[in-house]
Design a protein around this motif. Structure first.
Motif, PDB file in Angstrom:
ATOM      1  N   UNK A   1       0.836  -1.199   0.000  1.00 51.90           N
ATOM      2  CA  UNK A   1       0.000   0.000   0.000  1.00 51.90           C
ATOM      3  C   UNK A   1       0.871   1.249   0.000  1.00 51.90           C
ATOM      4  N   UNK A   2       0.518   2.218  -0.854  1.00 50.11           N
ATOM      5  CA  UNK A   2       1.277   3.464  -0.927  1.00 50.11           C
ATOM      6  C   UNK A   2       0.765   4.468   0.109  1.00 50.11           C
ATOM      7  N   UNK A   3       1.595   5.460   0.367  1.00 48.71           N
ATOM      8  CA  UNK A   3       1.334   6.400   1.466  1.00 48.71           C
ATOM      9  C   UNK A   3      -0.040   7.071   1.415  1.00 48.71           C
ATOM     10  N   UNK A   4      -0.502   7.589   0.255  1.00 48.25           N
ATOM     11  CA  UNK A   4      -1.820   8.245   0.267  1.00 48.25           C
ATOM     12  C   UNK A   4      -2.955   7.299   0.664  1.00 48.25           C
ATOM     13  N   UNK A   5      -2.898   6.050   0.167  1.00 45.85           N
ATOM     14  CA  UNK A   5      -3.937   5.074   0.512  1.00 45.85           C
ATOM     15  C   UNK A   5      -3.839   4.676   1.986  1.00 45.85           C
TER      16      UNK A   5
ATOM     17  N   UNK B   1       2.359  14.769   2.176  1.00 41.83           N
ATOM     18  CA  UNK B   1       3.521  13.910   2.375  1.00 41.83           C
ATOM     19  C   UNK B   1       3.327  13.078   3.638  1.00 41.83           C
ATOM     20  N   UNK B   2       4.208  12.118   3.810  1.00 45.20           N
ATOM     21  CA  UNK B   2       4.235  11.301   5.026  1.00 45.20           C
ATOM     22  C   UNK B   2       5.578  11.504   5.705  1.00 45.20           C
ATOM     23  N   UNK B   3       5.560  11.862   6.972  1.00 50.67           N
ATOM     24  CA  UNK B   3       6.790  11.973   7.754  1.00 50.67           C
ATOM     25  C   UNK B   3       6.981  10.640   8.470  1.00 50.67           C
TER      26      UNK B   3
ATOM     27  N   UNK C   1       4.449   8.116  -3.924  1.00 51.33           N
ATOM     28  CA  UNK C   1       4.845   6.803  -4.414  1.00 51.33           C
ATOM     29  C   UNK C   1       5.470   5.931  -3.332  1.00 51.33           C
ATOM     30  N   UNK C   2       5.591   6.460  -2.131  1.00 50.59           N
ATOM     31  CA  UNK C   2       6.218   5.681  -1.059  1.00 50.59           C
ATOM     32  C   UNK C   2       5.336   4.494  -0.674  1.00 50.59           C
ATOM     33  N   UNK C   3       5.928   3.303  -0.650  1.00 44.54           N
ATOM     34  CA  UNK C   3       5.225   2.097  -0.225  1.00 44.54           C
ATOM     35  C   UNK C   3       5.455   1.918   1.273  1.00 44.54           C
TER      36      UNK C   3
END
Length: 394
Positions: free
Chosen positions: A324-328, A343-345, A373-375
């Motif tokens: 799962x990517x960060x936004x989801x 963004x995700x910190x 795009x971060x998983x």
């Protein structure tokens, strides 16, 4: 100081996963009658589900949510002393015993097979103990034969399903030139040949487009399996059992999925004791409950992980499917977080534990800012920034 953005890397191509893309996944306890399924379920849940000594005592699937034990979660709770603590959980369904011929309706088979179709993974319980007081549906205890009976029944049901699908697609292709119909037909024909060759769907190599089609079918043999070998307490204690080598050989030849030996008798004994007495019993007899390992392995087998949010108000595990990517992931907290994701910190749990505080993690350069795009990885500690009606942060 703003968190460091992670260095750009080549995008990792993730292997497509069979199964539903959801954080609300569940696992079913499956096996022949009288192998210990309901006793295991009762012990896991401490609920009183009938487990009498005759086939089909469990007619409707019983359901429960079991907390996933995790020392990392415990450490976060001890560190932050939050007002609210929310652990991860595994949803477990106790499904009545299957028998030979279930795919044709034997022993209420069609009903029970539909219950298996509704879950996302399987705890396959095998009987590896002999007890004249507990009847075996085939009279003689033989776990490998039992393995073959269950796997064949699931496979034959899948063959039946795919054959109907192939027939329907052939008819549709005669009436339409839709190219997607041909893609689905070729996929189904490939799956049919694979199944008829005696192979389970989850053990095949499927292209991403094929996985997308397969995931709409919820095929029984596409579901991941964890094999639970139920033995008597003495065999479990000495870690020896005459059936285990043959079970191990069979599983290695059919996908090499996890095998966990356990003892229903022991687990029931421990569950009926006060906590201090059960701990003393395990210490004196050099034993350890297998339930934590069973729960964790089951959770992982259905491709679930979780990330943490942590602070003085709440420490919580947020369940997501692997890849799962960060936004989801943010969307599991609130749909607005996904829509307005900035963004995700991210901190790795191990870094937070090593440096003890968020500020120390930042000072060590281990605090990262990740984009869309971060998983998300298992046990990430995340603070999400989002923009909804003026902005905000979780």
């Amino acid at each position: 100081m703003a968190p460091k953005a992670s260095k750009s890397k080549e995008p990792v191509v993730e292997k497509s996963i069979l199964g539903r893309f959801s954080s609300h996944l569940k696992i079913g306890i499956v096996g022949l009658p009288n192998v210990g399924k309901s006793t295991l379920f009762n012990t896991l849940t401490k609920l009183s589900i009938p487990a009498e000594n005759f086939p089909f005592c469990t007619i409707e699937p019983n359901e429960a949510r079991i907390y996933v034990p995790d020392e990392r979660f415990d450490w976060l709770c001890k560190t932050y002393r939050p007002k609210s603590e929310v652990s991860a959980f595994l949803e477990i369904h106790d499904i009545a015993g299957l028998v030979r011929g279930a795919h044709e309706g034997q022993g209420l088979g069609n009903n029970f097979l539909s219950h298996i179709r509704a879950v996302d993974g399987i705890f396959h319980v095998l009987r590896a103990f002999e007890d004249p007081d507990i009847i075996h549906v085939d009279d003689i205890v033989d776990p490998v034969r039992d393995l073959e009976v269950i796997t064949e029944e699931l496979r034959l049901k899948d063959v039946e399903f795919v054959e109907r699908k192939v027939d329907d697609l052939e008819k549709s292709m005669k009436r339409s030139n839709d190219k997607q119909l041909k893609v689905e037909y070729e996929c189904c024909a490939k799956v049919k040949a694979w199944l008829q060759d005696g192979k389970d769907v989850r053990l095949g190599e499927w292209k991403a487009a094929e996985v997308e089609i397969l995931n709409t079918f919820q095929l029984l043999t596409a579901k991941p399996v964890v094999y639970l070998v139920n033995m008597n307490e003495r065999d479990y204690q000495r870690k020896k059992n005459k059936f285990l080598p043959k079970i191990h050989a069979w599983v290695q030849a059919h996908g090499a999925e996890p095998i966990i030996p356990f003892s229903c008798v022991l687990e029931k004994t421990l569950a009926d004791m006060p906590e201090d007495e059960s701990a003393k019993y395990c210490e004196e007899n050099k034993l350890q409950s297998a339930l934590p390992k069973i729960i964790k392995t089951g959770f992982s087998s259905i491709n679930l992980i979780y990330f943490f949010t942590a602070g003085p108000d709440e420490v919580k595990c947020w369940q997501i499917r692997r890849n799962t990517k960060a936004p989801q992931a943010a969307g599991t907290i609130h749909t607005d977080f996904e829509r307005g994701f900035i963004c995700a910190e991210v901190m790795k749990f191990d870094d937070l534990k090593e440096y003890e505080t968020e500020s120390a993690v930042k000072a060590a350069g281990k605090y990262r800012q990740e984009g869309k795009m971060y998983v998300v990885q298992d046990a990430d500690v995340i603070f999400f920034k989002f923009n909804v009606s003026g902005g905000g942060k979780k």
